[in-house]
Design a protein around this motif. Structure first.
Motif, PDB file in Angstrom:
ATOM      1  N   TYR A 120      17.568  15.399  19.705  1.00 18.67           N
ATOM      2  CA  TYR A 120      16.603  14.520  20.357  1.00 18.67           C
ATOM      3  C   TYR A 120      15.966  13.619  19.306  1.00 18.67           C
ATOM      4  O   TYR A 120      15.587  14.085  18.225  1.00 18.67           O
ATOM      5  N   GLU A 121      15.858  12.327  19.637  1.00 25.09           N
ATOM      6  CA  GLU A 121      15.254  11.359  18.723  1.00 25.09           C
ATOM      7  C   GLU A 121      14.256  10.495  19.483  1.00 25.09           C
ATOM      8  O   GLU A 121      14.490  10.116  20.630  1.00 25.09           O
ATOM      9  N   TYR A 122      13.145  10.186  18.819  1.00 21.78           N
ATOM     10  CA  TYR A 122      12.123   9.307  19.389  1.00 21.78           C
ATOM     11  C   TYR A 122      11.538   8.466  18.271  1.00 21.78           C
ATOM     12  O   TYR A 122      11.343   8.951  17.150  1.00 21.78           O
ATOM     13  N   TRP A 123      11.277   7.201  18.562  1.00 19.87           N
ATOM     14  CA  TRP A 123      10.494   6.379  17.645  1.00 19.87           C
ATOM     15  C   TRP A 123       9.767   5.303  18.436  1.00 19.87           C
ATOM     16  O   TRP A 123      10.182   4.935  19.529  1.00 19.87           O
ATOM     17  N   ALA A 124       8.665   4.843  17.876  1.00 20.81           N
ATOM     18  CA  ALA A 124       7.881   3.781  18.500  1.00 20.81           C
ATOM     19  C   ALA A 124       7.236   2.930  17.415  1.00 20.81           C
ATOM     20  O   ALA A 124       6.794   3.450  16.390  1.00 20.81           O
ATOM     21  N   ALA A 133     -14.170  -6.518  10.681  1.00 21.50           N
ATOM     22  CA  ALA A 133     -14.776  -7.444  11.644  1.00 21.50           C
ATOM     23  C   ALA A 133     -15.185  -8.737  10.947  1.00 21.50           C
ATOM     24  O   ALA A 133     -15.756  -8.708   9.852  1.00 21.50           O
ATOM     25  N   GLY A 134     -14.873  -9.861  11.579  1.00 22.37           N
ATOM     26  CA  GLY A 134     -15.240 -11.163  11.034  1.00 22.37           C
ATOM     27  C   GLY A 134     -14.186 -11.773  10.122  1.00 22.37           C
ATOM     28  O   GLY A 134     -14.317 -12.917   9.708  1.00 22.37           O
ATOM     29  N   PHE A 135     -13.144 -11.011   9.770  1.00 25.10           N
ATOM     30  CA  PHE A 135     -12.081 -11.523   8.909  1.00 25.10           C
ATOM     31  C   PHE A 135     -10.851 -11.852   9.752  1.00 25.10           C
ATOM     32  O   PHE A 135     -10.688 -11.338  10.859  1.00 25.10           O
ATOM     33  N   PRO A 136      -9.962 -12.722   9.223  1.00 26.47           N
ATOM     34  CA  PRO A 136      -8.734 -13.029   9.965  1.00 26.47           C
ATOM     35  C   PRO A 136      -7.912 -11.761  10.225  1.00 26.47           C
ATOM     36  O   PRO A 136      -7.999 -10.780   9.480  1.00 26.47           O
ATOM     37  N   ALA A 137      -7.120 -11.809  11.267  1.00 25.21           N
ATOM     38  CA  ALA A 137      -6.302 -10.644  11.656  1.00 25.21           C
ATOM     39  C   ALA A 137      -5.363 -10.233  10.518  1.00 25.21           C
ATOM     40  O   ALA A 137      -4.819 -11.075   9.809  1.00 25.21           O
ATOM     41  N   ASP A 138      -5.218  -8.948  10.345  1.00 20.49           N
ATOM     42  CA  ASP A 138      -4.280  -8.364   9.380  1.00 20.49           C
ATOM     43  C   ASP A 138      -3.464  -7.330  10.153  1.00 20.49           C
ATOM     44  O   ASP A 138      -3.870  -6.176  10.281  1.00 20.49           O
ATOM     45  N   ILE A 139      -2.335  -7.759  10.697  1.00 18.42           N
ATOM     46  CA  ILE A 139      -1.524  -6.928  11.592  1.00 18.42           C
ATOM     47  C   ILE A 139      -0.558  -6.063  10.777  1.00 18.42           C
ATOM     48  O   ILE A 139       0.159  -6.563   9.910  1.00 18.42           O
ATOM     49  N   VAL A 140      -0.565  -4.758  11.063  1.00 18.67           N
ATOM     50  CA  VAL A 140       0.401  -3.837  10.457  1.00 18.67           C
ATOM     51  C   VAL A 140       1.218  -3.189  11.579  1.00 18.67           C
ATOM     52  O   VAL A 140       0.744  -3.025  12.697  1.00 18.67           O
ATOM     53  N   VAL A 141       2.440  -2.849  11.243  1.00 20.06           N
ATOM     54  CA  VAL A 141       3.319  -2.135  12.179  1.00 20.06           C
ATOM     55  C   VAL A 141       3.212  -0.655  11.850  1.00 20.06           C
ATOM     56  O   VAL A 141       3.446  -0.244  10.714  1.00 20.06           O
ATOM     57  N   ASN A 142       2.839   0.126  12.852  1.00 17.48           N
ATOM     58  CA  ASN A 142       2.748   1.568  12.691  1.00 17.48           C
ATOM     59  C   ASN A 142       3.953   2.203  13.382  1.00 17.48           C
ATOM     60  O   ASN A 142       4.281   1.858  14.513  1.00 17.48           O
ATOM     61  N   ARG A 143       4.601   3.121  12.697  1.00 20.38           N
ATOM     62  CA  ARG A 143       5.814   3.742  13.220  1.00 20.38           C
ATOM     63  C   ARG A 143       5.568   5.224  13.475  1.00 20.38           C
ATOM     64  O   ARG A 143       5.047   5.936  12.614  1.00 20.38           O
ATOM     65  N   ASP A 144       5.959   5.673  14.648  1.00 14.05           N
ATOM     66  CA  ASP A 144       5.882   7.067  15.048  1.00 14.05           C
ATOM     67  C   ASP A 144       7.324   7.535  15.229  1.00 14.05           C
ATOM     68  O   ASP A 144       8.087   6.879  15.938  1.00 14.05           O
ATOM     69  N   GLU A 145       7.724   8.632  14.591  1.00 11.82           N
ATOM     70  CA  GLU A 145       9.103   9.108  14.670  1.00 11.82           C
ATOM     71  C   GLU A 145       9.157  10.613  14.873  1.00 11.82           C
ATOM     72  O   GLU A 145       8.310  11.341  14.365  1.00 11.82           O
TER      73      GLU A 145
END
Length: 187
Positions: A120-124, A133-145
């Motif tokens: 069985y394998e899962y990832w997201a 707050a108040g600063f430009p967006a800093d988007i990170v990719v979070n991985r669940d496996e």
């Protein structure tokens, strides 16, 4: 689906299926109805694709089966505090290989042995804004496996009593040789 009985008595069954959907092209979330979040609308964030394969071969008392199924889903709902409008992508899949042999020992007694492998394998992938707050967006990719694998076997002895009752005794062993779970930021 394909099903056949060969000239030597072997039975073969095979099935392949798949589906793909772009999903709803426009979804509205009233809780996020503001100009900063696109007025609560997610476009093309609801896709879904799945596929499956199944094969079974039977010759006399021996049966060998293999199955595999997988699903790739784009989930538009902002789960666990993720960024609204950036769909969470999830995949889960399962694979199984099994062999079983059943043989009669007497008129009302039969034995069965089975061996199997299971995976069985899962990832997201989820997107989070880690900026203060108040600063430009800093988007990170979070991985669940997660990934799990196991092998096992089983043996049974079944007796059909004169009154038509079945009595079964047996034993099963399962070895989970892999059970990985991880969560991390891809960066």
């Amino acid at each position: 689906t394909y099903s056949a009985r060969l000239s030597n008595g072997t039975e073969v069954v095979a099935s392949i299926s798949g589906v793909s959907s772009r999903g709803n092209p426009r979804l509205f979330y009233p809780d996020f109805d503001s100009p900063e979040t696109g007025n609560g609308v997610v476009h093309d964030g609801d896709g879904d694709a799945s596929q499956s394969v199944f094969v079974s071969v039977r010759q006399g008392g021996l049966t060998v089966e293999a199955a595999c199924i997988g699903r790739d889903k784009h989930d538009p709902s902002p789960k666990y505090g993720s960024v609204f409008g950036m769909p969470r992508r999830e995949y889960d899949g399962r694979g199984l290989l099994e062999g079983q042999y059943v043989w009669p020992i007497g008129e009302d007694l039969q034995a069965m042995a089975r061996l199997y492998y299971d995976r069985y394998e899962y990832w997201a992938n989820s997107y989070y804004d880690v900026a203060e707050a108040g600063f430009p967006a800093d988007i990170v990719v979070n991985r669940d496996e997660s990934l799990s694998e196991s092998v096992g076997g089983e043996a049974q002895l079944k007796w059909t009593a004169p009154a038509g009752q079945n009595i079964t005794i047996g034993a099963e062993y399962r070895f989970d040789f892999r059970g990985d779970m991880r969560n991390f930021d891809v960066s």
